[in-house]
Design an enzyme around this catalytic site. Structure first.
Site, PDB file in Angstrom:
ATOM      1  N   HIS A 167      26.041  22.992  51.365  1.00  0.00           N
ATOM      2  CA  HIS A 167      25.021  23.009  50.304  1.00  0.00           C
ATOM      3  C   HIS A 167      23.614  23.133  50.890  1.00  0.00           C
ATOM      4  O   HIS A 167      22.658  22.608  50.322  1.00  0.00           O
ATOM      5  CB  HIS A 167      25.076  21.743  49.435  1.00  0.00           C
ATOM      6  CG  HIS A 167      26.437  21.421  48.916  1.00  0.00           C
ATOM      7  ND1 HIS A 167      26.906  21.850  47.695  1.00  0.00           N
ATOM      8  CD2 HIS A 167      27.460  20.713  49.481  1.00  0.00           C
ATOM      9  CE1 HIS A 167      28.147  21.424  47.511  1.00  0.00           C
ATOM     10  NE2 HIS A 167      28.509  20.736  48.586  1.00  0.00           N
ATOM     11  N   SER A 288       2.561  42.682  59.397  1.00  0.00           N
ATOM     12  CA  SER A 288       1.978  42.801  58.065  1.00  0.00           C
ATOM     13  C   SER A 288       0.728  43.652  58.169  1.00  0.00           C
ATOM     14  O   SER A 288      -0.001  43.576  59.159  1.00  0.00           O
ATOM     15  CB  SER A 288       1.627  41.412  57.538  1.00  0.00           C
ATOM     16  OG  SER A 288       0.604  41.509  56.572  1.00  0.00           O
ATOM     17  N   LYS A 294       1.760  37.771  61.246  1.00  0.00           N
ATOM     18  CA  LYS A 294       3.122  37.920  60.725  1.00  0.00           C
ATOM     19  C   LYS A 294       4.077  38.668  61.656  1.00  0.00           C
ATOM     20  O   LYS A 294       3.721  39.651  62.280  1.00  0.00           O
ATOM     21  CB  LYS A 294       3.106  38.656  59.369  1.00  0.00           C
ATOM     22  CG  LYS A 294       2.551  37.865  58.226  1.00  0.00           C
ATOM     23  CD  LYS A 294       3.241  36.544  57.955  1.00  0.00           C
ATOM     24  CE  LYS A 294       4.598  36.676  57.293  1.00  0.00           C
ATOM     25  NZ  LYS A 294       4.541  37.171  55.909  1.00  0.00           N
ATOM     26  N   GLU A 301      16.499  41.672  56.449  1.00  0.00           N
ATOM     27  CA  GLU A 301      16.286  41.807  55.000  1.00  0.00           C
ATOM     28  C   GLU A 301      16.856  43.125  54.482  1.00  0.00           C
ATOM     29  O   GLU A 301      17.446  43.179  53.403  1.00  0.00           O
ATOM     30  CB  GLU A 301      14.787  41.727  54.684  1.00  0.00           C
ATOM     31  CG  GLU A 301      14.229  40.325  54.894  1.00  0.00           C
ATOM     32  CD  GLU A 301      12.712  40.319  54.811  1.00  0.00           C
ATOM     33  OE1 GLU A 301      12.181  39.588  53.972  1.00  0.00           O
ATOM     34  OE2 GLU A 301      12.047  41.036  55.592  1.00  0.00           O
TER      35      GLU A 301
END
Ligand code: ARG
Length: 490
Positions: A167, A288, A294, A301
């Site tokens: 979980h 970025s 970043k 992704e």
């Protein structure tokens, strides 16, 4: 015979004898599949060669005609390989039509003989099956490489503990290698699923005709053997309708993508500042345009994101097949584009995932720190009381009390005094406070399949063996397969 190049010939509609008028231009474009099924051309050539030999055996083609046909097929194939722009300009309806009209262009009336007793319905099913058998083997090889990348990380980081979760909550300590091998198990099952898809494709439809079978008595088993199939399809009507092998392949692709997506999700989370478990490799990250600090996990992704279209391709074909009558229906032409695209995406996803896993660095300190929080040993603490003879349910409750007391005192439970503990149960002794550690917790899970180091070590050895066997299998398979470029046996 004509000396016009293949691509420049006027459209000769297949089966056009019964039509008075030319097809509507928009409809003609709408129904053509050549732009994508040209990928099947190497298989089409292979099937044509096998069919020519089969026709000789039943006396439809003479030895000389077969020789001329084989030479013509070779020269068409060479011509197309040498100058693929022919294909761009072709007005052929599909791959079968292209070879058919090119043969007539090369051989005149003899070219028309090759299509004796056969139908595009069986040709397309045969080509597509051959494609899937090759495609499955090539993804199996890629999965083998990917498993090696995971194995290498499991070996390099052997002994690093991590907080195992359920979980998404800290549960029990495990070895990082155990976590990595959990993913490897899923990808091993994908190897098996690909094999299942290849086996389901491995039956030759040639001789099924348009639906009813072949009236010239062609030797179906010889054709199948010639093409590298291990069996023939059992029912001619089923053979031209069946796309279960394509569904099996898409399901195997969906399995791989789903497993990659799960791994991707974990790497994205692990790379976040909150976790800091992994250091993203520069080679597989992006920056970025606005924020200078970043480093984003775009490789993972995109792998996660692309999974949608793989699942979509499976659902697309399932939906196309639903409610189709038995026999060939033109709807079946919709089976290829989605599957080709899904195959290409999964191949790309696996290649990127292999590189990204290899280049990832694990932050052993962060992993160990998270795994060392004593709450993760609460189950081991309950087990301590079980060893003292207490039923587990009671032990569970007592450790709950210990945790509550620790929370009340604002310290980890392992720092409670023996006196405090004795108030909860007289069964607690000094050794209870000495026992908890990541190492001891992990070492106690010594059943086969558990996270204890000796079990994980033998799991690594076992997986290593599996990957070696896979690569040996693939090598022997490759020797009997067609070369996907030329359609020849190597
Ligand atoms: N291009 C078709 C397909 O991809 C195969 C041709 C069969 N067409 C036909 N009208 N019988 O399925």
């Amino acid at each position: 015979m004509t000396d016009q190049p293949i691509a420049a010939r006027k459209d000769d509609r297949l089966g056009g004898g019964r039509f008075e008028r030319e097809p509507d231009k928009a409809f003609d474009a709408f129904q053509r599949s050549f732009s994508f099924d040209r990928r099947l051309l190497p298989y089409e050539f292979a099937v044509d060669r096998a069919w020519a030999k089969a026709l000789q055996k039943v006396g439809i083609l003479t030895e000389i005609e077969v020789r001329d046909t084989l030479i013509a097929l070779q020269s068409i194939s060479d011509e197309l390989n040498a100058d693929p722009t022919f294909l761009e300009g072709s007005t052929a309806e599909d791959a079968h039509h292209l070879v058919d009209s090119a043969l007539v262009h090369e051989l005149g009336a003899l070219g028309w003989k090759l299509h004796t007793g056969r139908s595009r319905n069986e040709l397309v099913a045969t080509d597509f099956r051959l494609f899937i058998m090759d495609a499955a083997a090539s993804l199996q090889r890629q999965l083998g490489e990917f498993l090696i990348a995971i194995l290498e990380q499991a070996k390099t980081n052997f002994g690093v503990p991590m907080a195992g979760m359920t979980h998404m909550q800290h549960a029990q300590p495990i070895l990082l290698s155990h976590f990595l091998l959990a993913h490897a198990e899923a990808f091993s099952r994908d190897v098996t699923r690909l094999q299942h898809a290849a086996d389901s494709a491995d039956a030759c439809p040639m001789g099924s005709g348009a639906l009813a079978g072949n009236s010239f008595g062609v030797d179906r088993n010889a054709i199948a053997r010639d093409l590298g199939f291990s069996r023939i399809t059992a029912n001619s009507l089923d053979a031209v309708s069946d796309r279960d092998f394509a569904l099996d392949y898409l399901f195997a692709l969906t399995g791989i993508a789903t497993h990659l997506s799960r791994l991707a999700e974990e790497f994205v989370i692990f790379a976040s500042q909150e976790f800091g478990y992994v250091i993203l490799p520069d080679e597989y990250s992006t920056g970025s345009s606005l924020m200078p600090q970043k480093k984003n996990p775009d490789a993972w992704e995109l792998i996660r994101g692309k999974t949608g279209r793989i699942t979509g391709a499976l659902l697309g074909l399932l939906t196309t097949l639903k409610g189709l009558p038995t026999g060939y229906q033109r709807d079946l032409q919709e089976d290829k584009e989605g599957l080709f695209a899904a195959h290409d995406q999964v191949a790309a996803m696996l290649a990127i995932a292999t590189g990204a896993v290899t280049a990832t660095k694990f932050n052993a300190d962060r992993l160990r720190a998270a795994a060392s929080n004593p709450v993760l040993f609460a189950t081991d603490a309950a087990d301590y009381l079980v060893h003292k003879g207490l039923p587990f349910r009671q032990a569970h409750d007592l450790i709950g009390e210990v945790l509550r007391e620790a929370e009340r005192q604002g310290k980890p439970w392992s720092q409670l005094s023996l006196e405090d503990l004795k108030k909860i149960s007289p069964l607690f002794e000094q050794d209870f406070l000495a026992a908890p550690s990541v190492e001891t917790s992990i070492a106690t899970k010594a059943v086969p399949g558990g996270t204890a180091p000796e079990q994980v070590r033998s799991a690594i050895a076992e997986l290593q063996k599996r990957v070696t066997n896979l690569h040996t299998d693939l090598k022997t398979k490759l020797n009997t397969k067609l070369n996907p470029k030329t359609g020849e046996k190597p």
